[in-house]
Design a protein around this motif. Structure first.
Motif, PDB file in Angstrom:
ATOM      1  N   ILE A   1     -13.116   4.271   1.531  1.00  0.00           N
ATOM      2  CA  ILE A   1     -11.790   4.470   0.958  1.00  0.00           C
ATOM      3  C   ILE A   1     -11.901   5.560  -0.100  1.00  0.00           C
ATOM      4  O   ILE A   1     -12.711   5.463  -1.013  1.00  0.00           O
ATOM      5  N   ASP A   2     -11.037   6.572   0.032  1.00  0.00           N
ATOM      6  CA  ASP A   2     -11.066   7.618  -0.987  1.00  0.00           C
ATOM      7  C   ASP A   2     -10.198   7.210  -2.180  1.00  0.00           C
ATOM      8  O   ASP A   2      -9.526   6.188  -2.162  1.00  0.00           O
ATOM      9  N   GLU A   3     -10.223   8.019  -3.220  1.00  0.00           N
ATOM     10  CA  GLU A   3      -9.538   7.679  -4.472  1.00  0.00           C
ATOM     11  C   GLU A   3      -8.033   7.519  -4.283  1.00  0.00           C
ATOM     12  O   GLU A   3      -7.413   6.620  -4.857  1.00  0.00           O
ATOM     13  N   GLY A   4      -7.423   8.374  -3.459  1.00  0.00           N
ATOM     14  CA  GLY A   4      -5.981   8.283  -3.208  1.00  0.00           C
ATOM     15  C   GLY A   4      -5.604   6.977  -2.531  1.00  0.00           C
ATOM     16  O   GLY A   4      -4.607   6.342  -2.883  1.00  0.00           O
ATOM     17  N   ASP A   5      -6.407   6.566  -1.545  1.00  0.00           N
ATOM     18  CA  ASP A   5      -6.155   5.292  -0.867  1.00  0.00           C
ATOM     19  C   ASP A   5      -6.316   4.119  -1.820  1.00  0.00           C
ATOM     20  O   ASP A   5      -5.536   3.166  -1.786  1.00  0.00           O
ATOM     21  N   ALA A   6      -7.330   4.167  -2.647  1.00  0.00           N
ATOM     22  CA  ALA A   6      -7.578   3.092  -3.607  1.00  0.00           C
ATOM     23  C   ALA A   6      -6.406   2.959  -4.579  1.00  0.00           C
ATOM     24  O   ALA A   6      -5.979   1.837  -4.902  1.00  0.00           O
ATOM     25  N   GLU A   7      -5.846   4.076  -5.033  1.00  0.00           N
ATOM     26  CA  GLU A   7      -4.694   4.039  -5.935  1.00  0.00           C
ATOM     27  C   GLU A   7      -3.480   3.439  -5.239  1.00  0.00           C
ATOM     28  O   GLU A   7      -2.737   2.656  -5.832  1.00  0.00           O
ATOM     29  N   GLU A   8      -3.278   3.815  -3.973  1.00  0.00           N
ATOM     30  CA  GLU A   8      -2.144   3.293  -3.213  1.00  0.00           C
ATOM     31  C   GLU A   8      -2.274   1.784  -3.003  1.00  0.00           C
ATOM     32  O   GLU A   8      -1.306   1.037  -3.151  1.00  0.00           O
ATOM     33  N   ILE A   9      -3.473   1.324  -2.692  1.00  0.00           N
ATOM     34  CA  ILE A   9      -3.709  -0.109  -2.505  1.00  0.00           C
ATOM     35  C   ILE A   9      -3.497  -0.863  -3.805  1.00  0.00           C
ATOM     36  O   ILE A   9      -2.864  -1.925  -3.833  1.00  0.00           O
ATOM     37  N   THR A  10      -3.981  -0.309  -4.916  1.00  0.00           N
ATOM     38  CA  THR A  10      -3.804  -0.937  -6.225  1.00  0.00           C
ATOM     39  C   THR A  10      -2.322  -1.007  -6.589  1.00  0.00           C
ATOM     40  O   THR A  10      -1.852  -2.036  -7.081  1.00  0.00           O
ATOM     41  N   ALA A  11      -1.586   0.063  -6.319  1.00  0.00           N
ATOM     42  CA  ALA A  11      -0.152   0.077  -6.614  1.00  0.00           C
ATOM     43  C   ALA A  11       0.585  -0.971  -5.778  1.00  0.00           C
ATOM     44  O   ALA A  11       1.451  -1.695  -6.285  1.00  0.00           O
ATOM     45  N   TYR A  12       0.232  -1.057  -4.502  1.00  0.00           N
ATOM     46  CA  TYR A  12       0.859  -2.056  -3.630  1.00  0.00           C
ATOM     47  C   TYR A  12       0.558  -3.475  -4.131  1.00  0.00           C
ATOM     48  O   TYR A  12       1.456  -4.308  -4.238  1.00  0.00           O
ATOM     49  N   ALA A  13      -0.698  -3.742  -4.439  1.00  0.00           N
ATOM     50  CA  ALA A  13      -1.099  -5.076  -4.893  1.00  0.00           C
ATOM     51  C   ALA A  13      -0.396  -5.460  -6.198  1.00  0.00           C
ATOM     52  O   ALA A  13      -0.097  -6.636  -6.429  1.00  0.00           O
ATOM     53  N   SER A  14      -0.085  -4.487  -7.035  1.00  0.00           N
ATOM     54  CA  SER A  14       0.582  -4.780  -8.307  1.00  0.00           C
ATOM     55  C   SER A  14       2.056  -5.137  -8.103  1.00  0.00           C
ATOM     56  O   SER A  14       2.695  -5.637  -9.012  1.00  0.00           O
ATOM     57  N   ARG A  15       2.599  -4.880  -6.894  1.00  0.00           N
ATOM     58  CA  ARG A  15       3.995  -5.207  -6.577  1.00  0.00           C
ATOM     59  C   ARG A  15       4.106  -6.450  -5.699  1.00  0.00           C
ATOM     60  O   ARG A  15       5.076  -6.615  -4.975  1.00  0.00           O
ATOM     61  N   LEU A  16       3.126  -7.330  -5.767  1.00  0.00           N
ATOM     62  CA  LEU A  16       3.151  -8.554  -4.976  1.00  0.00           C
ATOM     63  C   LEU A  16       3.332  -9.765  -5.885  1.00  0.00           C
ATOM     64  O   LEU A  16       2.629  -9.909  -6.881  1.00  0.00           O
ATOM     65  N   TYR A  17       4.280 -10.586  -5.526  1.00  0.00           N
ATOM     66  CA  TYR A  17       4.461 -11.861  -6.215  1.00  0.00           C
ATOM     67  C   TYR A  17       3.760 -12.928  -5.384  1.00  0.00           C
ATOM     68  O   TYR A  17       4.013 -13.059  -4.185  1.00  0.00           O
ATOM     69  N   GLN A  18       2.885 -13.705  -5.998  1.00  0.00           N
ATOM     70  CA  GLN A  18       2.193 -14.779  -5.301  1.00  0.00           C
ATOM     71  C   GLN A  18       3.056 -16.036  -5.353  1.00  0.00           C
ATOM     72  O   GLN A  18       3.323 -16.579  -6.433  1.00  0.00           O
TER      73      GLN A  18
END
Length: 142
Positions: A1-18
């Motif tokens: 995973i490159d840095e751009g993908d990692a940022e996108e995954i982190t951003a997505y995960a931060s918008r999840l309500y458990q």
């Protein structure tokens, strides 16, 4: 995973309500698009009268004369009778604070669900609201 993908995954995960009450939702996590939606998910999860809730997927669209409309939430609530709600959650409920195209799509969404609800047993209430309390106000009227 490159840095751009990692940022996108982190951003997505931060918008999840458990989801806390997993028997009330279709998924363990719900992606939210705004703080209003996040608060709404938390409130839906916490309210006892809410039996089932889910954020409508992007592909659920209602054709309108001003373009496709995608409401935010589907909710089953109430006891003993079920109340079926479809909700639009916006940060501002006043029409003057929203784009005209948003207001038109919401108007046509209301008409769409009203047309589908000719029989009382098929009734789907469409709510345009900022808080869950506004959406569930119809429960006390039933």
């Amino acid at each position: 995973i490159d840095e751009g993908d990692a940022e996108e995954i982190t951003a997505y995960a931060s918008r999840l309500y458990q989801v806390q009450n997993k028997d009330k939702a279709l998924h363990d996590h719900i992606e939210w698009d705004s703080e209003v939606e996040k608060s709404y998910a938390e409130a839906l999860d916490a309210r006892e009268e809410v039996k089932l809730f889910f954020k409508l997927p992007r592909w659920f669209q209602i054709p309108t004369p001003v373009g496709a409309y995608n409401p935010d939430w589907a909710i089953v609530a109430g006891d003993p009778d079920n109340v079926y709600l479809v909700c639009e959650t916006k940060g501002a409920q006043e029409q003057g604070k929203r784009r005209d195209s948003e207001n038109q799509k919401i108007k046509f969404g209301k008409l769409h669900f009203k047309a589908l609800s000719e029989k009382p047993e098929d009734s789907v209430d469409f709510k345009d609201c900022v808080t869950l309390q506004e959406a569930l106000a119809s429960l006390s009227a039933r």
